[in-house]
Design a protein around this motif. Structure first.
Motif, PDB file in Angstrom:
ATOM      1  N   ALA A 273     -31.795   3.876  40.196  1.00 28.30           N
ATOM      2  CA  ALA A 273     -31.892   3.273  39.090  1.00 28.30           C
ATOM      3  C   ALA A 273     -32.683   1.772  39.463  1.00 28.30           C
ATOM      4  O   ALA A 273     -31.988   0.880  40.034  1.00 28.30           O
ATOM      5  CB  ALA A 273     -30.950   2.994  38.129  1.00 28.30           C
ATOM      6  N   LYS A 316     -43.344   5.490  36.824  1.00 29.28           N
ATOM      7  CA  LYS A 316     -43.403   6.142  35.662  1.00 29.28           C
ATOM      8  C   LYS A 316     -43.303   7.772  35.629  1.00 29.28           C
ATOM      9  O   LYS A 316     -43.773   7.981  37.081  1.00 29.28           O
ATOM     10  CB  LYS A 316     -44.469   5.936  34.719  1.00 29.28           C
ATOM     11  N   GLU A 319     -38.599  11.252  37.555  1.00 24.51           N
ATOM     12  CA  GLU A 319     -37.347  11.655  37.526  1.00 24.51           C
ATOM     13  C   GLU A 319     -37.115  12.873  38.306  1.00 24.51           C
ATOM     14  O   GLU A 319     -35.921  13.081  38.875  1.00 24.51           O
ATOM     15  CB  GLU A 319     -37.054  11.826  35.895  1.00 24.51           C
ATOM     16  N   TYR A 324     -35.568   6.487  38.232  1.00 23.99           N
ATOM     17  CA  TYR A 324     -35.354   6.047  37.014  1.00 23.99           C
ATOM     18  C   TYR A 324     -35.813   4.489  36.801  1.00 23.99           C
ATOM     19  O   TYR A 324     -35.433   3.776  37.837  1.00 23.99           O
ATOM     20  CB  TYR A 324     -34.241   6.395  36.339  1.00 23.99           C
ATOM     21  N   TRP A 361     -28.161   2.491  30.943  1.00 23.75           N
ATOM     22  CA  TRP A 361     -28.956   3.439  31.733  1.00 23.75           C
ATOM     23  C   TRP A 361     -27.882   4.317  32.167  1.00 23.75           C
ATOM     24  O   TRP A 361     -28.330   5.714  32.290  1.00 23.75           O
ATOM     25  CB  TRP A 361     -29.894   3.026  32.766  1.00 23.75           C
ATOM     26  N   TRP A 365     -27.740   8.403  31.761  1.00 24.10           N
ATOM     27  CA  TRP A 365     -27.673   9.224  32.825  1.00 24.10           C
ATOM     28  C   TRP A 365     -26.508  10.030  32.744  1.00 24.10           C
ATOM     29  O   TRP A 365     -26.430  11.365  32.996  1.00 24.10           O
ATOM     30  CB  TRP A 365     -27.757   8.588  34.141  1.00 24.10           C
ATOM     31  N   ALA A 370     -31.315  10.508  30.428  1.00 24.44           N
ATOM     32  CA  ALA A 370     -31.675   9.194  31.006  1.00 24.44           C
ATOM     33  C   ALA A 370     -33.089   9.155  31.004  1.00 24.44           C
ATOM     34  O   ALA A 370     -33.764   8.029  31.134  1.00 24.44           O
ATOM     35  CB  ALA A 370     -31.162   8.732  32.455  1.00 24.44           C
ATOM     36  N   GLY A 371     -34.054  10.114  31.363  1.00 27.64           N
ATOM     37  CA  GLY A 371     -35.380  10.143  31.473  1.00 27.64           C
ATOM     38  C   GLY A 371     -36.023  10.511  30.272  1.00 27.64           C
ATOM     39  O   GLY A 371     -35.852  11.022  29.103  1.00 27.64           O
TER      40      GLY A 371
END
Length: 395
Positions: A273, A316, A319, A324, A361, A365, A370-371
Motif C-alpha cells: 500500500a 494505477k 493490483e 495499491y 485502505w 483490503w 481494496a482495488g
C-alpha cells in the motif's frame, strides 16, 4: 436508489480575479473509508494554486457535506458501498475550469474481524514520529478488527504498545535500497543502515529482504507493507525546472519499483500500500521557520502535486502486482492539521488523518475489495498531466 445531493462551497473571490486555464485537479480513482471513521477531501490538496479560496468548489455525491475548505463525511453502516464523487472547480462567473471523478468506497466496521494481520510500516520522518502508526494501532484495536501484529526494528519512546515500524527521519526510497554504514547508529543515535541491507558472503552490503524477514519478522513475512515516502526524495528539486522535476520523480519511482519488487519476490503473498505523498502546510511562514529562504511553500506544493500526479499514473491498475495506492494526500487538513512552524510535518490532528486513510485502505483490503479497475476515462486528467513514460514529460 439514493437521492443525489448537490453540495456546493462558495468561496470568497476578488472581482479582479482571473482564473488560470488549468488548475490540474487531480484525484485518485478510488479512496477508502470505514463506517464510524470521518474522512475529508480538502480542496487545497487537489488543485495547483496558491489561492484555493478564490475558486468555487462543487462536490457531487450522495453522502457527505461541503464546508468552506473541504468536503467531509462521517460514514455509517447504511453508507457501506461505493459512492461516485465528482469535484467541479469553477471561476467567479460559474465557468467550469476543471472536473474530475473518483469512487469513495465505504466498508463495514467489522471488515476483517477475527483474521490475523501482520503489518510492516515503512517511511520517513512522518513515520518516525510514530503518531500515524499509533493511530492505525488504535483503530485496529477497536471492536470488529483482526488480531494485528506490527513488524519492524524501530521503536520510539512515543510508540503505543505493539507499535513498531521502519520509519527514519530524512530517508528516501533509495536509502532503504542501499544505505549502509559500518556502525548501525551515529553518535547522536540515528540509524545509519537500511534495515533491509546486509553484508553478504563477499563482505559487500546488498539489499536482502529474505534475510530481513528471517531476522526481523521471525521468518514469517508481512501480509501488508505500507510505504509513505517522497518528501526527502524530491524536496531539493528546483520547482521552476519542470524537466528536472520529472527526471527526479522518474528516478524516485524507479527506486520505489525496485524496493516493492524485492519485497514481492521475498513475500509473494504480501500486498503493498503506497501512500500518496502528503501535501504541505498552508502557511508560508511555516516554511520560513524551517528553511529561511531556501525553500518555499509554493515551490514544494508544485513538486508534491506533480509527484502525486505521476504516482497515480504509474501505479494505477497494479493490483495484479499486489500494489495499491492510498489516498493519504486527500485527508490531511493543510491548516488545522499542521503546526504554525513546520512546513511538511503535521500535528497530532494531521497525523491522525493519515492514520485514518491507511486504516480505511486496510479495512477495504481485509474486506477483499481494496482495488478498482477503472475505465480509461477515469484517467483522462492523470494522463494529461503525467506524461512521464520517457522521463521528459512536463506540466
Amino acid at each position: 436508489m439514493r437521492r443525489l445531493v448537490l453540495l456546493t462551497c462558495w468561496c470568497f473571490f476578488s472581482p479582479a480575479f482571473a482564473a488560470p486555464d488549468d488548475l490540474r485537479l487531480t484525484l485518485p480513482s478510488l479512496w477508502h473509508g470505514v463506517s464510524g471513521v470521518p474522512i475529508s477531501l480538502y480542496y487545497d490538496n487537489v488543485v495547483l494554486t496558491q489561492e484555493p479560496g478564490k475558486y468555487v468548489f462543487q462536490v457531487n455525491c450522495d453522502i457527505g457535506k461541503s464546508e468552506p475548505r473541504r468536503w467531509t463525511v462521517a460514514p455509517t453502516e447504511k453508507d457501506v458501498g461505493d459512492h461516485a464523487l465528482e469535484v467541479v472547480v469553477k471561476d467567479a462567473n460559474g465557468g467550469i475550469l476543471e472536473r474530475a471523478k473518483t469512487t469513495l468506497r465505504i466498508v463495514p466496521a467489522n471488515a476483517g474481524e477475527g483474521r490475523n494481520l501482520r503489518l510492516l510500516i515503512v517511511g520517513d520522518s512522518l513515520t518516525n514520529a510514530t503518531l500515524y502508526p499509533n493511530e492505525i494501532a488504535r483503530l485496529l484495536s477497536e471492536p470488529g478488527n483482526p488480531q494485528w501484529t506490527m513488524l519492524g526494528t524501530h521503536k520510539v519512546s512515543s510508540a503505543k504498545p505493539g507499535v513498531v515500524h521502519e520509519g527514519y527521519g530524512g530517508w528516501t526510497w533509495a536509502a532503504f535500497l542501499t544505505r549502509w554504514a559500518d556502525e548501525p547508529k551515529d553518535k547522536a543515535g540515528r540509524v545509519q543502515r537500511s534495515p533491509f541491507v546486509f553484508k553478504g558472503a563477499d563482505g559487500k552490503p546488498a539489499l536482502d529482504i529474505p534475510r530481513y524477514i528471517r531476522e526481523a519478522c521471525g521468518g514469517q513475512p508481512p501480509d501488508v507493507v505500507t510505504f509513505l515516502l517522497g518528501i526527502n526524495d524530491c524536496f531539493h528539486v528546483k520547482p521552476g525546472d519542470p524537466k528536472a522535476v520529472d527526471k527526479v520523480i522518474h528516478d524516485v519511482l524507479g527506486n520505489a519499483e525496485k524496493l516493492v519488487a524485492a519485497f514481492h519476490a521475498a513475500a509473494p503473498k504480501a500486498v503493498f500500500a503506497i501512500g500518496l505523498t502528503t501535501p504541505p502546510n498552508d502557511r508560508q511562514e511555516a516554511f520560513q521557520a524551517n528553511y529561511k529562504t531556501s525553500y518555499t511553500r509554493w515551490g514544494w506544493k508544485r513538486i508534491q502535486h506533480r509527484l502525486v500526479e505521476v504516482m497515480l499514473a504509474q501505479f494505477k491498475g497494479r493490483e495484479r502486482d499486489g500494489i495499491y495506492l492510498v489516498a493519504t494526500e486527500l485527508n490531511v487538513d493543510p491548516i488545522d492539521g499542521f503546526p504554525v512552524n513546520n512546513g511538511v510535518h503535521p500535528n497530532a490532528t494531521g497525523y491522525a488523518q493519515i492514520g485514518a486513510s491507511f486504516y480505511g485502505w486496510l479495512k477495504a483490503w481485509l474486506a477483499g475489495n481494496a482495488g478498482l479497475t477503472a475505465s480509461a476515462t477515469d484517467y483522462d486528467v492523470l494522463i494529461r498531466h503525467a506524461r512521464i513514460a520517457d522521463g521528459t514529460g512536463a506540466p
